[in-house]
Scaffold this motif. Structure first.
Motif, PDB file in Angstrom:
ATOM      1  N   ILE A 355       0.772  -1.266  -0.123  1.00  0.00           N
ATOM      2  CA  ILE A 355       0.041  -0.070   0.071  1.00  0.00           C
ATOM      3  C   ILE A 355       0.978   1.132  -0.089  1.00  0.00           C
ATOM      4  O   ILE A 355       0.519   2.163  -0.696  1.00  0.00           O
ATOM      5  CB  ILE A 355      -0.933   0.007   1.264  1.00  0.00           C
ATOM      6  CG1 ILE A 355      -1.860  -1.222   1.147  1.00  0.00           C
ATOM      7  CG2 ILE A 355      -1.893   1.406   1.259  1.00  0.00           C
ATOM      8  CD1 ILE A 355      -2.613  -1.481   2.462  1.00  0.00           C
ATOM      9  N   ILE A 397      -4.387   0.959   6.491  1.00  0.00           N
ATOM     10  CA  ILE A 397      -4.672   2.099   5.680  1.00  0.00           C
ATOM     11  C   ILE A 397      -4.681   3.325   6.835  1.00  0.00           C
ATOM     12  O   ILE A 397      -4.003   4.222   6.740  1.00  0.00           O
ATOM     13  CB  ILE A 397      -5.841   1.938   4.828  1.00  0.00           C
ATOM     14  CG1 ILE A 397      -5.453   1.102   3.762  1.00  0.00           C
ATOM     15  CG2 ILE A 397      -6.300   3.462   4.255  1.00  0.00           C
ATOM     16  CD1 ILE A 397      -6.862   0.795   2.954  1.00  0.00           C
ATOM     17  N   GLN A 401      -2.020   6.418   6.838  1.00  0.00           N
ATOM     18  CA  GLN A 401      -2.440   7.562   6.871  1.00  0.00           C
ATOM     19  C   GLN A 401      -2.256   8.714   8.132  1.00  0.00           C
ATOM     20  O   GLN A 401      -1.842  10.008   7.799  1.00  0.00           O
ATOM     21  CB  GLN A 401      -4.086   7.623   6.656  1.00  0.00           C
ATOM     22  CG  GLN A 401      -4.685   8.817   6.039  1.00  0.00           C
ATOM     23  CD  GLN A 401      -4.281   8.860   4.169  1.00  0.00           C
ATOM     24  OE1 GLN A 401      -5.024   8.363   3.826  1.00  0.00           O
ATOM     25  NE2 GLN A 401      -3.274   9.725   4.012  1.00  0.00           N
ATOM     26  N   LEU A 410      -5.398   8.265   0.981  1.00  0.00           N
ATOM     27  CA  LEU A 410      -5.637   7.162   0.771  1.00  0.00           C
ATOM     28  C   LEU A 410      -7.277   6.599   1.109  1.00  0.00           C
ATOM     29  O   LEU A 410      -7.957   7.200   1.956  1.00  0.00           O
ATOM     30  CB  LEU A 410      -5.135   6.047   1.604  1.00  0.00           C
ATOM     31  CG  LEU A 410      -3.651   5.742   1.293  1.00  0.00           C
ATOM     32  CD1 LEU A 410      -3.007   4.880   2.107  1.00  0.00           C
ATOM     33  CD2 LEU A 410      -3.346   5.321  -0.127  1.00  0.00           C
ATOM     34  N   LYS A 412     -10.379   3.914   1.525  1.00  0.00           N
ATOM     35  CA  LYS A 412     -10.576   2.565   1.751  1.00  0.00           C
ATOM     36  C   LYS A 412     -11.693   1.933   0.629  1.00  0.00           C
ATOM     37  O   LYS A 412     -12.766   2.311   0.799  1.00  0.00           O
ATOM     38  CB  LYS A 412     -11.110   2.241   3.076  1.00  0.00           C
ATOM     39  CG  LYS A 412     -10.093   2.825   4.290  1.00  0.00           C
ATOM     40  CD  LYS A 412     -10.790   2.670   5.596  1.00  0.00           C
ATOM     41  CE  LYS A 412      -9.960   3.280   6.580  1.00  0.00           C
ATOM     42  NZ  LYS A 412     -10.796   3.553   8.012  1.00  0.00           N
TER      43      LYS A 412
END
Length: 573
Positions: A355, A397, A401, A410, A412
């Protein structure tokens, strides 16, 4: 004899297809497909490194075994594994893969159930009505196969535009350095950004006294000289691509570029307009009473017809001339208009990058936001995320972040499978945890038009923000689904769902005509890379090119909006 990365990629794809026909380990098949995708997008010529004795760079998903095969292919043009697999499967069986609607699984069925080993065998079986009886075929596909065989697969000679881009750019760079050359442009369908091309037309403006065709045919990648003269040459490159060169004087370059860019219908319309004004247009210029009065630039030609320059992507005789005459040409989308990517995959499912690496790559491209949308559980071979793994990813995530330093926001998300009956492959409770839901079909492409339409309409009635690669086509490999697209557009507009233009070069789905239909219906398009690695984010450029052919402007594209505007759109569902 260096080979393009695309050639090595093609070898890996063929290996994957043959392994699939033999029902080999699916993870082994996927490894070759992922490697092929990585190589087709890689910017550096690996064969050149091999020729220089340099080690291969570290590439995602490519270990020692595949690296050894890359070296073997670069040196010989093939590899022992491919030769062995070709020996185990009749040659014509692999050829069947080029027919629209036939993938490895259907070819395997034909081979094992009907002993189909050649196109003529397939034609005979289809004429006898035997093909339609096989599972996964049916009368419609049988008829499509007969039509393709009857046409001798003429359209299969066309190649995805992205696959020839490295060849084109290398030749243009080379020709610009040839003595006497002043301007170089690629023309034809490549310049009009069509998603496939048959061959390449290159136009050169050069001063008199320089033998540009000779220099062109001497290029290191030329395998065969098909024709050569003082102003023309035609060659076949080592990767099989045919390239035609024309040399014109600088004062005629614009007229020639317009002429050889096409389309033919567009050019005919311009010539008729010129005739009404007492003018004559050809590849050498614009003439009045035998005197050349314009032609050094395309703008000089259009100006005499009292029109602005029509972008090459629009020159298909689909209303562009009327729009130009009335001052209503669209302000076409540009790369700079895109602010984010709303469909990407990571190593959590079938991607190759983390990611964080995806986020950093998106920031490097100038994007402001990125949606992480790995596969749902239905996609087992793609290691789709179950509830536990999805929730863990959402937490990751949040951590990334909060830590900062990514340069992008980002979102989801998940690429959720649309099941055969139109239900989504994820519970409502989990859908509510996501910022964005991208719904997609990955199977049952042969449903009837009525059932396929019903399937999509039901999916759109659920919490879906984007309908991904809506027609399911794979260029040269799988035909679009049968669906009432007007009904899908109507429902998408009603519920506030965007449709995707998947920029993956073998998809480019929606196509240009569907994009324009969506624009006229007031349905937003989301141009997404469908990236499976950080490098794949660059696929967005192919989506922008397709969008331009579909007359799309900035306001027609969901991910040209600011993050605040995007979030407002997402919350409405």
């Amino acid at each position: 004899m260096p080979l393009y990365n695309v050639r090595i990629s093609q070898v890996f794809e063929e290996i994957a297809d043959l392994l699939d026909i033999e029902e080999a380990n699916p993870f082994r098949i996927r490894a070759y497909r992922n490697a092929a995708r990585t190589l087709s997008e890689y910017h550096q010529e690996l064969a050149a490194l091999v020729a220089q004795g340099q080690p291969l760079p570290k590439l995602p998903g490519i270990g020692a075994d595949l690296g050894t095969k890359i070296v073997e292919i670069a040196q010989t043009g093939s590899c022992a594994l491919l030769d062995r697999l070709r020996g185990e499967v009749p040659p014509a069986v692999a050829y069947l893969l080029s027919l629209p609607g036939l993938g490895p699984k259907r070819v395997r069925t034909l081979y094992h159930e009907l002993a189909i080993t050649s196109p003529s065998h397939l034609q005979h079986a289809a004429e006898q009505g035997l093909v339609r009886r096989l599972p996964g075929f049916g009368p419609k596909l049988e008829q499509q196969l007969l039509q393709a065989l009857a046409k001798h697969l003429d359209t299969q000679a066309r190649l995805p535009r992205a696959s020839v881009r490295p060849s084109v750019e290398k030749l243009l760079d080379y020709l610009l350095r040839v003595p006497g050359v002043r301007q170089v442009e690629v023309a034809g369908s490549y310049r009009r950004r069509r998603d496939t091309v048959g061959d390449i037309d290159i136009l050169v403006a050069a001063a008199p006294g320089y033998d540009v065709p000779f220099a062109f045919t001497a290029h290191e990648d030329v395998d065969e000289v098909l024709a050569q003269g003082t102003t023309k040459a035609s060659v076949r490159l080592r990767n099989g691509l045919q390239v035609d060169l024309r040399v014109v004087r600088p004062e005629s370059f614009g007229a020639a570029l317009l002429y050889f860019t096409g389309s033919k219908a567009h050019n005919i319309a311009l010539r008729l307009m010129a005739r009404e004004r007492g003018l004559k247009i050809n590849e050498y210029g614009v003439y009045r009473d035998g005197q050349r009065i314009a032609g050094d630039s395309e703008s000089s030609v259009y100006a005499l017809l009292q029109m602005p320059v029509i972008p090459p992507e629009l020159r298909e005789m689909r209303g562009e001339i009327e729009a130009a005459r009335h001052g209503s040409l669209p302000t076409l989308l540009t790369w700079q208009d895109l602010r984010g990517d709303l469909h990407t995959h990571t190593a959590a499912s079938d991607g190759q990058s983390s990611i964080k690496d995806m986020a950093l790559a998106a920031h490097a491209l100038g994007l402001e936001y990125l949606a992480i949308t790995d596969h749902s559980p239905q996609q087992r071979l793609a290691r789709g995320l179950n509830e536990e793994r999805l929730l863990a990813q959402l937490d990751e995530i949040d951590r990334l972040q909060s830590a900062g330093g990514l340069g992008v926001t980002l979102l989801k998300g998940m690429e959720v499978d649309i099941l055969e009956d139109g239900r989504l492959d994820l519970s409502a409770a989990l859908l509510d945890r996501l910022d964005i839901v991208v719904a997609a079909m990955h199977d049952h492409f042969s449903l009837s038009r009525a059932r396929q339409t019903s399937r999509l309409l039901r999916a759109l009635d659920q919490r879906v923000h984007i309908l991904a690669h809506p027609t399911g086509r794979l260029i040269g490999r799988r035909a679009p689904i049968a669906v009432d697209f007007a009904l899908v557009l109507h429902r998408a507009r009603e519920v506030g769902c965007a449709l995707e233009l998947d920029a993956q070069p073998l998809r480019l789905d929606l196509d240009d005509l569907h994009c324009r239909e969506a624009k006229e219906a007031g349905v937003l398009i989301s141009i997404n890379s469908d990236a499976h690695s950080a490098a794949d984010l660059r696929n967005l450029r192919y989506g922008v090119e397709q969008a331009r052919r579909g007359w799309l402007e900035r306001q027609d594209v969901l991910n040209s909006r600011t993050l605040a505007q995007l979030k407002a759109f997402l919350k409405r569902r």
